[in-house]
Design a protein around this motif. Structure first.
Motif, PDB file in Angstrom:
ATOM      1  N   GLN A 117     -53.372 102.690 -39.966  1.00 28.05           N
ATOM      2  CA  GLN A 117     -54.407 102.988 -38.972  1.00 28.05           C
ATOM      3  C   GLN A 117     -55.671 102.191 -39.253  1.00 28.05           C
ATOM      4  O   GLN A 117     -56.302 101.658 -38.333  1.00 28.05           O
ATOM      5  CB  GLN A 117     -54.732 104.479 -38.978  1.00 28.05           C
ATOM      6  N   MET A 118     -56.040 102.095 -40.530  1.00 28.77           N
ATOM      7  CA  MET A 118     -57.236 101.322 -40.886  1.00 28.77           C
ATOM      8  C   MET A 118     -57.044  99.847 -40.559  1.00 28.77           C
ATOM      9  O   MET A 118     -57.969  99.186 -40.066  1.00 28.77           O
ATOM     10  CB  MET A 118     -57.561 101.512 -42.368  1.00 28.77           C
ATOM     11  N   GLU A 119     -55.849  99.314 -40.811  1.00 28.10           N
ATOM     12  CA  GLU A 119     -55.571  97.919 -40.487  1.00 28.10           C
ATOM     13  C   GLU A 119     -55.656  97.662 -38.986  1.00 28.10           C
ATOM     14  O   GLU A 119     -56.239  96.672 -38.550  1.00 28.10           O
ATOM     15  CB  GLU A 119     -54.189  97.524 -40.995  1.00 28.10           C
ATOM     16  N   ARG A 120     -55.073  98.579 -38.193  1.00 30.86           N
ATOM     17  CA  ARG A 120     -55.140  98.421 -36.733  1.00 30.86           C
ATOM     18  C   ARG A 120     -56.579  98.501 -36.237  1.00 30.86           C
ATOM     19  O   ARG A 120     -56.985  97.742 -35.354  1.00 30.86           O
ATOM     20  CB  ARG A 120     -54.286  99.481 -36.052  1.00 30.86           C
ATOM     21  N   TYR A 175     -58.322  95.278 -37.065  1.00 25.23           N
ATOM     22  CA  TYR A 175     -57.868  94.205 -36.191  1.00 25.23           C
ATOM     23  C   TYR A 175     -58.466  94.350 -34.791  1.00 25.23           C
ATOM     24  O   TYR A 175     -58.841  93.361 -34.168  1.00 25.23           O
ATOM     25  CB  TYR A 175     -56.338  94.188 -36.116  1.00 25.23           C
ATOM     26  N   ALA A 176     -58.571  95.584 -34.306  1.00 22.62           N
ATOM     27  CA  ALA A 176     -59.154  95.801 -32.976  1.00 22.62           C
ATOM     28  C   ALA A 176     -60.642  95.482 -32.977  1.00 22.62           C
ATOM     29  O   ALA A 176     -61.184  94.963 -31.999  1.00 22.62           O
ATOM     30  CB  ALA A 176     -58.924  97.243 -32.534  1.00 22.62           C
ATOM     31  N   GLU A 177     -61.311  95.770 -34.085  1.00 25.50           N
ATOM     32  CA  GLU A 177     -62.752  95.553 -34.171  1.00 25.50           C
ATOM     33  C   GLU A 177     -63.103  94.077 -34.342  1.00 25.50           C
ATOM     34  O   GLU A 177     -64.014  93.567 -33.703  1.00 25.50           O
ATOM     35  CB  GLU A 177     -63.313  96.352 -35.355  1.00 25.50           C
ATOM     36  N   ASP A 178     -62.378  93.381 -35.221  1.00 24.12           N
ATOM     37  CA  ASP A 178     -62.712  91.985 -35.512  1.00 24.12           C
ATOM     38  C   ASP A 178     -61.436  91.173 -35.777  1.00 24.12           C
ATOM     39  O   ASP A 178     -61.080  90.927 -36.926  1.00 24.12           O
ATOM     40  CB  ASP A 178     -63.641  91.917 -36.717  1.00 24.12           C
ATOM     41  N   PRO A 179     -60.741  90.746 -34.726  1.00 23.85           N
ATOM     42  CA  PRO A 179     -59.483  90.020 -34.931  1.00 23.85           C
ATOM     43  C   PRO A 179     -59.669  88.653 -35.586  1.00 23.85           C
ATOM     44  O   PRO A 179     -58.797  88.182 -36.301  1.00 23.85           O
ATOM     45  CB  PRO A 179     -58.907  89.880 -33.525  1.00 23.85           C
ATOM     46  N   LYS A 180     -60.816  88.026 -35.372  1.00 20.43           N
ATOM     47  CA  LYS A 180     -61.060  86.716 -35.981  1.00 20.43           C
ATOM     48  C   LYS A 180     -61.142  86.838 -37.504  1.00 20.43           C
ATOM     49  O   LYS A 180     -60.614  86.015 -38.243  1.00 20.43           O
ATOM     50  CB  LYS A 180     -62.348  86.126 -35.417  1.00 20.43           C
ATOM     51  N   PHE A 181     -61.794  87.884 -37.975  1.00 19.60           N
ATOM     52  CA  PHE A 181     -61.909  88.128 -39.414  1.00 19.60           C
ATOM     53  C   PHE A 181     -60.536  88.391 -40.032  1.00 19.60           C
ATOM     54  O   PHE A 181     -60.193  87.867 -41.086  1.00 19.60           O
ATOM     55  CB  PHE A 181     -62.850  89.304 -39.665  1.00 19.60           C
ATOM     56  N   VAL A 182     -59.726  89.182 -39.353  1.00 22.04           N
ATOM     57  CA  VAL A 182     -58.393  89.507 -39.862  1.00 22.04           C
ATOM     58  C   VAL A 182     -57.524  88.261 -39.918  1.00 22.04           C
ATOM     59  O   VAL A 182     -56.803  88.038 -40.894  1.00 22.04           O
ATOM     60  CB  VAL A 182     -57.736  90.609 -38.998  1.00 22.04           C
ATOM     61  N   ARG A 192     -55.681  86.563 -43.213  1.00 23.68           N
ATOM     62  CA  ARG A 192     -54.242  86.311 -43.288  1.00 23.68           C
ATOM     63  C   ARG A 192     -53.941  84.848 -43.544  1.00 23.68           C
ATOM     64  O   ARG A 192     -52.909  84.513 -44.080  1.00 23.68           O
ATOM     65  CB  ARG A 192     -53.563  86.747 -41.996  1.00 23.68           C
ATOM     66  N   GLY A 193     -54.854  83.962 -43.202  1.00 25.07           N
ATOM     67  CA  GLY A 193     -54.622  82.540 -43.382  1.00 25.07           C
ATOM     68  C   GLY A 193     -54.730  82.080 -44.819  1.00 25.07           C
ATOM     69  O   GLY A 193     -54.259  81.010 -45.160  1.00 25.07           O
TER      70      GLY A 193
END
Length: 134
Positions: A13-16, A19-26, A30-31
């Motif tokens: 849930q925290m990961e989702r 990701y919803a809040e700041d997808p660019k950061f996530v 991951r890169g």
């Protein structure tokens, strides 16, 4: 120790939410996979090692001793580079222990008895949990 089902669901849930809040950061997180970086280093060192073997054999066959020495040095450097990369990937690098004894009066709270193994500590914990449950 693996996470319980409840902890696993909370983490997902925290990961989702992140990701919803700041997808660019996530996506930037991951890169940066360090394992793939060190695997690339290990692959490059393998290529360097093979090139060193070729140079060593060329130096032996052509009797140009400097080429053989350079090949051997390249093989040695590549092997060292591969081992350090592999240790970082597998996490098997053990911390260096010094022979320096701590000052008197500065104990770390450990008992002075013989060191126990990891399995013995787990067995003790298991026994304590079973006794508390009764």
């Amino acid at each position: 120790m693996p996470l319980s089902d409840h902890e696993q669901r909370l983490l997902e849930q925290m990961e989702r939410a992140l990701y919803a809040e700041d997808p660019k950061f996530v996506s930037s997180l991951r890169g940066t996979d360090l394992r793939s970086h060190y695997r690339r280093r290990a692959l490059a060192s393998a290529v360097g090692f093979l090139l060193g073997v070729v140079l060593l054999m060329t130096g032996v066959v052509s009797t140009i001793w400097i080429v053989g020495i350079l090949g051997f040095v390249l093989m040695l450097a590549s092997a060292l580079f591969a081992v350090t990369s592999w240790r970082k990937v597998s996490g098997s690098a053990e911390p260096v222990r010094s022979n320096v004894t701590p000052l008197k009066g500065r104990s770390k709270g450990r008992p002075k008895g013989p060191k126990r193994g990891m399995t013995e500590r787990f067995e003790d914990r298991w026994r304590r949990r079973r006794e508390e449950g009764r």
